[in-house]
Design a protein around this motif. Structure first.
Motif: not given
Length: 299
Positions: A95-97, A101-108, A209-214
């Motif tokens: 739910a926090e992904a 801030a977390n999207l930025a960490r994933v991208a990094d 898609v696995n985290h159902e991003l919009g």
């Protein structure tokens, strides 16, 4: 484990780890509990899924080298069992992904690996889908009726992207939520068995898609991946990400189809495949998809 020099002759405790439907994983602790490790025991016939344990080893070593993967302690041949140091941390709550801030960490984390050294092996998802289909049919699996439509969608995507090829980069290709661990400072990624040289947008889309991003979340993810640098090709890059979301589901659906012919696990792979086919067809039946087809090749 007695064949691992660091642990030979020591009293060990093994605890099964949950998660994953292909392999068996165990937490290994010595009696003094000063160090803990994870050993992965490969499932049956995983080579048919396109998995090479030697490539997994190389990818895990590369990921550790750029600070996003677990440290490799040993690789046990000829079985191909991988032993890594246990990462002290916690799962990234799904739910926090989607938080910026977390999207930025994933991208990094993804950019670090994509910009790292090349690894052996290729990951070309639409070719993998074809292999999965052939192997499934060979094992008597009946292809679902959605396959032909999904195949046609895949061809349209492939044709749209022919005019804008990208450089192959080392990619993870299986960015499920369970494969992220937060050690308190940065995100670590585990389970590199599908890694190979591929399209970095597949990684971004696979996570999306696995985290159902919009659509707005995808913009945040891509901006963080690009380090917010202004790019005139941003619409085409977003379109490529959107198309790769569909490709990701096609590969995942056909993985589920092939598993029906090779897996001995008590998992409903028919339902698993159907879920991904349904999402694929839903996403490919929108005006946004048609727009992405036009924009992806406009770079």
């Amino acid at each position: 484990m007695q064949r691992v020099p660091e642990l030979a002759g020591r009293d060990l405790t093994l605890t099964a780890l949950s998660g994953g439907i292909t392999n068996r994983n165990y937490l290994v602790a010595a009696a003094d509990r000063t160090n803990r490790y994870v050993i992965r025991l490969a499932g049956n016939d995983t080579h048919l899924l396109g998995i090479s344990r030697e490539v997994e080893l190389a990818a895990t070593v590369a990921a550790a080298g750029v600070g996003v993967g677990p440290e490799v302690v040993a690789f046990i041949r000829p079985e191909g069992y991988l032993v890594t140091r246990f990462i002290e941390g916690s799962p990234l709550p799904e739910a926090e992904a989607r938080q910026p801030a977390n999207l930025a960490r994933v991208a990094d984390a993804l950019r670090r690996f994509h910009d790292g050294p090349a690894i052996p092996g290729l990951f070309i998802p639409l070719r993998i889908v074809e292999v999965y289909r052939a192997l499934a049919v060979e094992r008597g699996v009946r292809l679902p009726p959605e396959y032909e439509l999904a195949h046609a969608v895949g061809r349209r995507i492939e044709l749209a992207l022919l005019t804008s090829p990208v450089e192959l980069r080392p990619c993870h290709n299986d960015l499920l939520n369970a494969n992220f661990i937060d050690d308190g400072q940065r995100l670590r990624i585990v389970d590199w068995e599908y890694a190979g040289m591929g399209d970095p947008f597949f990684d971004l889309a696979n996570f999306s898609v696995n985290h159902e991003l919009g659509a707005d979340d995808d913009e945040v993810l891509l901006a963080a991946y690009d380090r917010a640098a202004p790019r005139v090709d941003r619409p085409a890059r977003l379109a490529r990400l959107a198309l790769m979301r569909v490709v990701s589901d096609f590969r995942e659906a056909m993985w589920g189809v092939l598993q029906q012919g090779i897996s001995t696990l008590d998992v409903d792979f028919v339902a698993y495949a159907s879920e991904h086919f349904d999402r694929l067809i839903g996403n490919a039946s929108t005006p946004a998809f048609e727009r992405a087809l036009r924009e992806a090749g406009s770079d």
